[in-house]
Structures are given as C-alpha cells and as structure tokens.
Design a protein around this motif. Structure first.
Motif, short mmCIF file in Angstrom:
data_model
loop_
_atom_site.label_atom_id
_atom_site.label_comp_id
_atom_site.label_asym_id
_atom_site.label_seq_id
_atom_site.Cartn_x
_atom_site.Cartn_y
_atom_site.Cartn_z
N SER A 3 22.14 9.88 -8.44
CA SER A 3 21.86 11.32 -8.41
C SER A 3 20.88 11.71 -9.50
O SER A 3 19.91 12.44 -9.26
CB SER A 3 23.16 12.11 -8.57
N CYS A 33 25.02 14.70 -2.49
CA CYS A 33 25.82 13.58 -2.98
C CYS A 33 27.22 13.64 -2.40
O CYS A 33 27.90 14.66 -2.52
CB CYS A 33 25.90 13.59 -4.51
N LEU A 68 21.17 20.03 -6.13
CA LEU A 68 22.19 19.03 -5.84
C LEU A 68 23.35 19.72 -5.16
O LEU A 68 23.92 20.66 -5.71
CB LEU A 68 22.68 18.29 -7.08
#
Length: 352
Positions: free
Chosen positions: A82, A94, A119
């Motif tokens: 990541s 993720c 993310l």
C-alpha cells in the motif's frame, strides 16, 4: 474517453471478486496482474484480458499509466505494498485488514496524506445495499441512540488452512479474517464511536480439525493439515467513549450446531438486524413493530456488494464520491483487533 487502467496485486481467490467487479465497470481496463506464482498470474491475465503480467509488484508500480490498484495479497504485505503504491502515485483499494499492526496502519495513513492519493479499505459489507438501507434509517433517527450491538461470525468447521492458518502471514485467525467484517459493520452503523476499552478471550483448543470426515469445507489452495498457528475462536466486549458497547464472537472451528453470522444493533427508539436477514424493530402508537424491508437479498449479497465497492472506489478516484471506508477507519479497526489479541494475551482489559 480512454479507460482507467487498473491492476490487481495478488491473484488468489479474493482477487476474482475484484476482477469480476472491475470487468463490469465500463470505465475500467484491467491492465496488469501480479502474483508470486507466475503461472497463476498469467492464467488470470488471460481470463480478464490483462496485457501485462508481473511477479514483482515493484515492477508493476513502475508503470506510470496504471491509475489504481487492488491489493489482494497476504495480510503481512498489505502495509508494504500500500505504501509503495501510494508513493508511486496510485490509488489503492486494499483488502481488509489494512495490515497486521497499529504501527503499520499509522505508516499507511502517513503515506496517504503525503501522496494525496486515495486509499479505500476493503470493508465490503459497508457497500452492501442492505447496509446502506439500514444506515439511512439510522441517519434519520429511527433507531435513536445506538447503545449496544452484537457481532457474530461463527464457523463450526471452517479453518481454510494455507496462509489463513499461518499467523506470520495472516496476523491471526478468524478474528482478523472474518471477524473484522462484522466488527467493522457494527462500528460503522453505530456511528464510528471512539474506542475506550477492550476485554477479550482467545482460544486455540481445537486446531484445524483436519481429522473430520463426511463434512466438506473451504480449503485454501495451499492447504496443509500440519500448519496451524492461529486461534480457533475469539470473543470480546468493546466499550466506547459514548457509553455504547459491542459484543463480539468469531470462530474458524467450534462445536456449534451450525454456522452463524449475526449483526444486531439496539437503540433507544428501535433496533435492527442486518444479518442473518435485514429487519427493523420500532414502536408506533405504543405498539412494537417488526418491519421487514422488501429487498432483493435479505442477507449479504456477496458479488453485488463487491461491485458496489469497486464502483464506489472508481467514483471516489474521480472525485464524484467520498469513500465509505477511508484509511482512518482502517487504523481504528486495527486498534480494536490488536487490542482484542493483547487483552487475551495479557489476561486483562486494555484501555485505549
């Protein structure tokens, strides 16, 4: 318009859910597949029309044309990959859990902030239609203040073996694999209150029960009956600063009559169940009502939720929506998971 080029790192079983969802999104081109097993990566790339295959994720991230990546690898590599992907200018989806430790989670959070990229943590249950229906009721005050919740994910026989049973790669057993889903969805629907303390127990009395015959169960591709270093079962009481509490129990193996998944919330104006079937409890005219929403799927729609998650991720990378599962939530859930293991290990309540 040119399509957004996406890549999937890790071509194991969960990656197929990402790939099917990407393949159904008209804005996306599945561009590259990476896996330590080159044969598997090549086979998956052929199946989904990806033109690039890698065995080293660093080579994949070096391609400037890749817009976003899904990380579907072993848990022990989530943080490392990541951070590398974010620093390479990629948006990241993720898979849960975000990583294995709170320290690593905080490093991922720092990478998000310094890169300016997105993310999204793979808390797929947040993206289910039923969760969003229930959240609408909660946001409109139908349940009032939620002060108690129960989360269960119990398997009577369901230790997949392979990396799932290897603590060094997974970080733990049912708690970090399946328990994370029900803990997170309860916490999300409760309004994401700040954790105050955790008291927990963890047991490893039964092992992977490879001796069992006549009842089949899911096994990882690299199943090894001799390998099992994770817990069988965990239970915990999580207390929050607003006075609410969450009771959790999870298992890979348990002498139970049947598997059980339960997500239940209780407020001062009403209650609700998301699992095993969506239902809402309320009061009208001094009468208690059990309300059953008319929906296509009464329980968790697995692939439909992954499509929702992937589509939301793409929308978020384009600025059309905000992710429902930002890195900050991944950090907070990691704090809960680690506190459960710490409480069990130390034999005492952990205050956060």
């Amino acid at each position: 318009m040119s399509k957004l080029k996406v890549a999937v790192i890790g071509a194991g079983s969960i990656s197929d859910c990402h790939l099917q969802a990407y393949a159904s999104n008209p804005e996306v081109e599945i561009y590259a597949i990476c896996d330590l097993n080159e044969t598997r990566a090549t086979d998956v790339a052929k199946q989904y029309g990806a033109t690039h295959v890698f065995t080293d994720y660093k080579d994949l991230l070096a391609l400037p044309e890749i817009h976003s990546v899904s990380i579907c690898t072993w848990n022990d590599s989530h943080a490392e990959i990541s951070i590398a992907a974010l620093d390479a200018g990629k948006n990241v989806l993720c898979e849960k859990p975000l990583c294995q430790t709170v320290e690593d989670a905080l490093e991922v959070e720092k990478a998000v902030h310094r890169s300016g990229k997105l993310l999204q943590v793979g808390f797929v249950r947040r993206y289910s239609d039923n969760a969003q229906i229930l959240k609408k009721f909660i946001d409109e005050g139908e349940l009032g203040e939620i002060y108690y919740a129960k989360a269960s994910s119990l398997r009577r026989l369901g230790n997949p073996g392979g990396w799932f049973a290897d603590k060094s790669r997974s970080g733990g057993g049912p708690l970090i694999d399946i328990g994370v889903h029900v803990i997170d969805i309860c916490w999300y629907l409760m309004g994401r209150p700040k954790v105050k303390s955790v008291s927990a127990n963890v047991s490893n009395r039964l092992g992977n029960r490879a001796n069992i015959r006549n009842l089949s169960f899911y096994k990882a591709a690299d199943y090894d009956a001799e390998q099992n270093t994770v817990e069988d079962m965990a239970n915990a009481l999580i207390r929050f600063e607003n006075g609410a509490s969450l009771l959790v129990d999870v298992s890979f193996t348990l002498h139970a009559k049947a598997d059980e998944t339960a997500v239940k919330l209780y407020g001062d104006k009403g209650g609700a169940e998301l699992e095993p079937e969506i239902s809402i409890v309320g009061e009208k005219f001094d009468t208690i009502l059990n309300m059953t929403p008319q929906v296509d799927f009464k329980s968790f729609d697995f692939m439909g939720s992954f499509r929702n998650e992937i589509n939301h991720f793409i929308d978020s990378t384009q600025g059309r929506k905000e992710t429902l599962s930002p890195v900050e939530d991944g950090v907070e859930v990691m704090k809960m998971l680690c506190a459960i293991y710490e409480s069990a290990r130390e034999g005492k309540e952990i205050t956060l």
